[in-house]
Design a protein around this motif. Structure first.
Motif, PDB file in Angstrom:
ATOM      1  N   SER A 110      17.589  58.695  11.202  1.00 47.92           N
ATOM      2  CA  SER A 110      17.133  57.861  12.302  1.00 47.92           C
ATOM      3  C   SER A 110      16.653  56.512  11.791  1.00 47.92           C
ATOM      4  O   SER A 110      16.214  56.375  10.648  1.00 47.92           O
ATOM      5  CB  SER A 110      15.995  58.550  13.047  1.00 47.92           C
ATOM      6  N   LEU A 111      16.748  55.513  12.645  1.00 45.85           N
ATOM      7  CA  LEU A 111      16.205  54.190  12.324  1.00 45.85           C
ATOM      8  C   LEU A 111      14.687  54.250  12.383  1.00 45.85           C
ATOM      9  O   LEU A 111      14.114  54.663  13.385  1.00 45.85           O
ATOM     10  CB  LEU A 111      16.723  53.147  13.317  1.00 45.85           C
ATOM     11  N   PRO A 112      14.014  53.847  11.312  1.00 41.83           N
ATOM     12  CA  PRO A 112      12.550  53.906  11.327  1.00 41.83           C
ATOM     13  C   PRO A 112      11.944  52.664  11.977  1.00 41.83           C
ATOM     14  O   PRO A 112      12.617  51.697  12.267  1.00 41.83           O
ATOM     15  CB  PRO A 112      12.205  53.935   9.837  1.00 41.83           C
ATOM     16  N   SER A 113      10.665  52.726  12.194  1.00 38.70           N
ATOM     17  CA  SER A 113       9.893  51.533  12.521  1.00 38.70           C
ATOM     18  C   SER A 113       9.526  50.893  11.187  1.00 38.70           C
ATOM     19  O   SER A 113       8.762  51.458  10.406  1.00 38.70           O
ATOM     20  CB  SER A 113       8.629  51.915  13.295  1.00 38.70           C
ATOM     21  N   ILE A 114      10.074  49.717  10.932  1.00 40.79           N
ATOM     22  CA  ILE A 114      10.010  49.193   9.564  1.00 40.79           C
ATOM     23  C   ILE A 114       9.139  47.940   9.425  1.00 40.79           C
ATOM     24  O   ILE A 114       9.250  47.236   8.433  1.00 40.79           O
ATOM     25  CB  ILE A 114      11.427  48.859   9.061  1.00 40.79           C
ATOM     26  N   ASP A 115       8.278  47.681  10.401  1.00 42.41           N
ATOM     27  CA  ASP A 115       7.441  46.483  10.291  1.00 42.41           C
ATOM     28  C   ASP A 115       6.656  46.468   8.981  1.00 42.41           C
ATOM     29  O   ASP A 115       6.515  45.421   8.342  1.00 42.41           O
ATOM     30  CB  ASP A 115       6.476  46.402  11.474  1.00 42.41           C
ATOM     31  N   ALA A 116       6.151  47.637   8.591  1.00 45.03           N
ATOM     32  CA  ALA A 116       5.353  47.707   7.359  1.00 45.03           C
ATOM     33  C   ALA A 116       6.198  47.532   6.113  1.00 45.03           C
ATOM     34  O   ALA A 116       5.671  47.305   5.022  1.00 45.03           O
ATOM     35  CB  ALA A 116       4.609  49.039   7.290  1.00 45.03           C
ATOM     36  N   ALA A 117       7.525  47.644   6.269  1.00 46.07           N
ATOM     37  CA  ALA A 117       8.399  47.540   5.102  1.00 46.07           C
ATOM     38  C   ALA A 117       8.878  46.122   4.835  1.00 46.07           C
ATOM     39  O   ALA A 117       9.487  45.865   3.799  1.00 46.07           O
ATOM     40  CB  ALA A 117       9.614  48.455   5.293  1.00 46.07           C
ATOM     41  N   ARG A 118       8.619  45.211   5.753  1.00 49.05           N
ATOM     42  CA  ARG A 118       9.068  43.844   5.555  1.00 49.05           C
ATOM     43  C   ARG A 118       8.455  43.259   4.283  1.00 49.05           C
ATOM     44  O   ARG A 118       7.279  43.452   3.982  1.00 49.05           O
ATOM     45  CB  ARG A 118       8.659  42.974   6.751  1.00 49.05           C
ATOM     46  N   ASN A 119       9.258  42.544   3.529  1.00 50.61           N
ATOM     47  CA  ASN A 119       8.819  41.858   2.307  1.00 50.61           C
ATOM     48  C   ASN A 119       8.303  42.816   1.224  1.00 50.61           C
ATOM     49  O   ASN A 119       7.503  42.423   0.373  1.00 50.61           O
ATOM     50  CB  ASN A 119       7.723  40.824   2.636  1.00 50.61           C
ATOM     51  N   ARG A 120       8.760  44.061   1.278  1.00 47.75           N
ATOM     52  CA  ARG A 120       8.419  45.029   0.246  1.00 47.75           C
ATOM     53  C   ARG A 120       9.686  45.563  -0.406  1.00 47.75           C
ATOM     54  O   ARG A 120      10.779  45.438   0.142  1.00 47.75           O
ATOM     55  CB  ARG A 120       7.609  46.199   0.827  1.00 47.75           C
ATOM     56  N   THR A 121       9.540  46.173  -1.567  1.00 50.26           N
ATOM     57  CA  THR A 121      10.666  46.800  -2.252  1.00 50.26           C
ATOM     58  C   THR A 121      10.781  48.244  -1.802  1.00 50.26           C
ATOM     59  O   THR A 121       9.911  49.062  -2.117  1.00 50.26           O
ATOM     60  CB  THR A 121      10.477  46.758  -3.777  1.00 50.26           C
ATOM     61  N   PRO A 122      11.824  48.606  -1.053  1.00 50.23           N
ATOM     62  CA  PRO A 122      11.944  49.994  -0.590  1.00 50.23           C
ATOM     63  C   PRO A 122      12.321  50.921  -1.734  1.00 50.23           C
ATOM     64  O   PRO A 122      13.171  50.600  -2.573  1.00 50.23           O
ATOM     65  CB  PRO A 122      13.068  49.926   0.456  1.00 50.23           C
ATOM     66  N   MET A 123      11.688  52.080  -1.752  1.00 49.53           N
ATOM     67  CA  MET A 123      11.966  53.096  -2.762  1.00 49.53           C
ATOM     68  C   MET A 123      12.172  54.421  -2.047  1.00 49.53           C
ATOM     69  O   MET A 123      11.250  54.941  -1.415  1.00 49.53           O
ATOM     70  CB  MET A 123      10.816  53.202  -3.765  1.00 49.53           C
ATOM     71  N   ILE A 124      13.379  54.946  -2.124  1.00 44.88           N
ATOM     72  CA  ILE A 124      13.695  56.219  -1.487  1.00 44.88           C
ATOM     73  C   ILE A 124      13.394  57.337  -2.481  1.00 44.88           C
ATOM     74  O   ILE A 124      13.911  57.337  -3.601  1.00 44.88           O
ATOM     75  CB  ILE A 124      15.169  56.268  -1.063  1.00 44.88           C
ATOM     76  N   VAL A 125      12.564  58.281  -2.075  1.00 44.75           N
ATOM     77  CA  VAL A 125      12.151  59.365  -2.963  1.00 44.75           C
ATOM     78  C   VAL A 125      12.561  60.696  -2.347  1.00 44.75           C
ATOM     79  O   VAL A 125      12.294  60.959  -1.177  1.00 44.75           O
ATOM     80  CB  VAL A 125      10.628  59.347  -3.200  1.00 44.75           C
ATOM     81  N   ASP A 126      13.237  61.539  -3.137  1.00 47.19           N
ATOM     82  CA  ASP A 126      13.601  62.870  -2.660  1.00 47.19           C
ATOM     83  C   ASP A 126      13.523  63.850  -3.822  1.00 47.19           C
ATOM     84  O   ASP A 126      13.635  63.453  -4.987  1.00 47.19           O
ATOM     85  CB  ASP A 126      15.007  62.868  -2.067  1.00 47.19           C
ATOM     86  N   ASP A 127      13.328  65.126  -3.503  1.00 48.66           N
ATOM     87  CA  ASP A 127      13.175  66.107  -4.580  1.00 48.66           C
ATOM     88  C   ASP A 127      14.508  66.515  -5.170  1.00 48.66           C
ATOM     89  O   ASP A 127      14.615  66.707  -6.376  1.00 48.66           O
ATOM     90  CB  ASP A 127      12.385  67.331  -4.093  1.00 48.66           C
ATOM     91  N   ILE A 128      15.545  66.645  -4.338  1.00 54.48           N
ATOM     92  CA  ILE A 128      16.857  67.063  -4.828  1.00 54.48           C
ATOM     93  C   ILE A 128      17.919  66.140  -4.259  1.00 54.48           C
ATOM     94  O   ILE A 128      17.929  65.855  -3.058  1.00 54.48           O
ATOM     95  CB  ILE A 128      17.177  68.515  -4.425  1.00 54.48           C
ATOM     96  N   ALA A 129      18.823  65.650  -5.104  1.00 49.04           N
ATOM     97  CA  ALA A 129      20.004  64.920  -4.640  1.00 49.04           C
ATOM     98  C   ALA A 129      21.221  65.705  -5.109  1.00 49.04           C
ATOM     99  O   ALA A 129      21.541  65.708  -6.292  1.00 49.04           O
ATOM    100  CB  ALA A 129      20.036  63.503  -5.192  1.00 49.04           C
ATOM    101  N   SER A 130      21.864  66.386  -4.178  1.00 48.32           N
ATOM    102  CA  SER A 130      23.056  67.154  -4.500  1.00 48.32           C
ATOM    103  C   SER A 130      24.296  66.375  -4.079  1.00 48.32           C
ATOM    104  O   SER A 130      24.922  65.706  -4.884  1.00 48.32           O
ATOM    105  CB  SER A 130      23.004  68.518  -3.803  1.00 48.32           C
ATOM    106  N   SER A 131      24.638  66.411  -2.794  1.00 47.77           N
ATOM    107  CA  SER A 131      25.736  65.569  -2.311  1.00 47.77           C
ATOM    108  C   SER A 131      25.318  64.105  -2.222  1.00 47.77           C
ATOM    109  O   SER A 131      26.157  63.209  -2.247  1.00 47.77           O
ATOM    110  CB  SER A 131      26.210  66.060  -0.944  1.00 47.77           C
TER     111      SER A 131
END
Length: 211
Positions: A110-131
């Motif tokens: 889903s599209l998030p509410s990203i106002d807090a993400a403006r002008n920041r470096t996004p970092m996607i964190v997950d425990d497992i990346a399979s596919s």
């Protein structure tokens, strides 16, 4: 251990089955960030001595040392427990997205509410990346929202069927993982955590159990 619930008729609940399999070959188990969502403790699964450690302190340290003005993004609700802990330790903001999974390689984030993400470096964190599909969909949505390329952090880098190359092709600025599984992206060593946990487990285990 990744499936601890029957989502569709005929599916196996794998977690206790793999626990029995491991018990046949090993006397004790130390692991990092086991995929537990509906099972409170490892000891609820295993009849051998077990101990789980969290990689959150090491990942938070890496973020503090390598990324400025970061915001952590969890690609789904199941990642929330890791993302919130890491964000708190690193002293950065975080958001957790929602997803709809229609198949192993068909995931809509889903599209998030990203106002807090403006002008920041996004970092996607997950425990497992399979596919890698969840991270790829998240990268695509962040790109559509006009955010800069994200850094992807993975605790367990399975990267099946070319998933790592697909993450880079999807626009990831960098992919970083722990060395729980050997991969060129390994940048965070968990050896010290496993060594300390193993030593603690041995101190608390009888000689008969260790034999």
């Amino acid at each position: 251990m990744r499936q601890d619930k029957r989502f569709n008729s005929g599916e196996a609940v794998n977690a206790p089955l793999f626990a029995r399999f491991l018990e046949e070959s090993f006397d004790w188990l130390v692991t990092a960030d086991p995929h537990l969502h509906r099972i409170p403790e490892l000891s609820d699964l295993f009849r051998i001595p077990v101990h789980g450690v969290t990689t959150a302190p090491l990942i938070a340290e890496w973020i503090r040392d390598n990324v400025s003005n970061a915001i952590l993004i969890g690609p789904d609700s199941e990642s929330g427990q890791w993302v919130s802990d890491i964000a708190h330790r690193a002293g950065v903001a975080y958001q957790v997205l929602t997803k709809t999974r229609r198949g192993d390689r068909d995931v809509e984030v889903s599209l998030p509410s990203i106002d807090a993400a403006r002008n920041r470096t996004p970092m996607i964190v997950d425990d497992i990346a399979s596919s890698g599909r969840t991270m790829i969909e998240t990268l695509d949505h962040l790109r559509q929202l006009g955010l800069p390329p994200a850094v992807c952090i993975v605790i367990h880098p399975v990267f099946a069927q070319g998933a790592y190359a697909q993450l880079l092709a999807a626009g990831a600025d960098k992919v970083v993982s722990t060395d729980s599984i050997p991969h060129p992206t390994n940048a965070i060593s968990i050896a010290s955590l496993l060594a300390e946990a193993s030593a603690e487990l041995f101190r608390n285990t009888s000689p008969k159990e260790r034999a």
